[in-house]
Design a protein around this motif. Sequence first.
Motif, short mmCIF file in Angstrom:
data_model
loop_
_atom_site.label_atom_id
_atom_site.label_comp_id
_atom_site.label_asym_id
_atom_site.label_seq_id
_atom_site.Cartn_x
_atom_site.Cartn_y
_atom_site.Cartn_z
N ALA A 178 0.75 -1.15 0.01
CA ALA A 178 0.09 0.08 0.03
C ALA A 178 0.84 1.39 -0.03
CB ALA A 178 -0.75 0.02 1.23
N TYR A 237 -7.56 10.62 -5.14
CA TYR A 237 -7.50 9.58 -4.26
C TYR A 237 -8.10 10.49 -2.87
CZ TYR A 237 -5.79 5.98 -1.13
OH TYR A 237 -5.50 5.04 -0.16
N GLN A 291 -8.37 0.14 -5.91
CA GLN A 291 -9.41 0.86 -5.10
C GLN A 291 -10.53 1.08 -6.18
OE1 GLN A 291 -9.50 1.12 -1.85
NE2 GLN A 291 -7.23 0.45 -1.78
N ILE A 303 -8.53 -7.70 -3.47
CA ILE A 303 -7.60 -6.90 -2.82
C ILE A 303 -6.79 -7.72 -1.89
CG2 ILE A 303 -6.90 -4.84 -1.75
CD1 ILE A 303 -9.48 -3.74 -2.42
N ASP A 327 -3.58 -6.75 -0.63
CA ASP A 327 -2.69 -5.85 0.34
C ASP A 327 -3.73 -5.52 1.57
OD1 ASP A 327 -0.82 -4.12 1.35
OD2 ASP A 327 -2.29 -2.42 0.87
N SER A 358 -4.88 -1.68 1.92
CA SER A 358 -5.61 -1.23 0.70
C SER A 358 -6.99 -1.96 0.94
CB SER A 358 -5.12 -1.89 -0.61
OG SER A 358 -3.87 -1.24 -1.00
N LYS A 359 -7.31 -3.26 1.53
CA LYS A 359 -8.47 -3.83 1.63
C LYS A 359 -9.41 -3.09 2.48
CE LYS A 359 -8.90 -8.22 1.23
NZ LYS A 359 -8.87 -9.76 1.29
#
Length: 224
Positions: free
Chosen positions: A9, A111, A131, A145, A147, A150-151
């Motif tokens: 991430a 983001y 994402q 996902i 990572d 990130s999840k």
Amino acid sequence: MNTTALKPAILLLTAGLLAACSSGPRAPDWQLEAKGSMDRSVAAYMEGNSRVEMAELERARGQLTRSGRADLLATAELLHCATRVASLVLDEPCSAFEKLRPDATEAQRAYADYLKGQVQPQAVALLPEAQRSAAAGNAGALAGITDPLSKLVAAGVLLQTGKADPAVISQAIGTASAQGWRRPLLAWLGVELRRAEQGGNTAEADRLRRRIALTQNAPAPVTP
């Protein structure tokens, strides 16, 4: 602190920042020190150690400002704010990034909007690939996902946009638990507890309270 799970991430958000992560020449010391501090800052926050988190964040900021580049500092601020979303601190504005927004990249602005659950459809393609499905409101996005951070970020966005089904909550709990990340685990267990209470599932609510107490390293509550 276990920073291994955070690296995908972090590297995703800091693409182009650290030459040390590529096959090129060794990165300057300030880049290496900035990355190390951000690794430790994120890990400390997820583990519930705010004092260490802020100390390391300030070190990273100090190193990054040496470049005179707002976009590099914006990367650190976005990562800082992403940990809040992952831990369901959804009412805390990403103030430090907003000060940098005029000089941030288009992808960074997208983001930042995504973290608030407000990314525009035309900007979804600018987000990190992991994402994009969550940004589109797809509750099944978490399955793709790998990572952990990130999840959890995707799960947090889904929750604040009203798209988090029970499977999303369960995956978030499992992810935080597997990493030993006390702060997001407690937040997501709290979400599950509220669901159990609202559904009248007393036995499940009691189980969740015991797990929360265990995670807090506190004595388990005694049920009358």
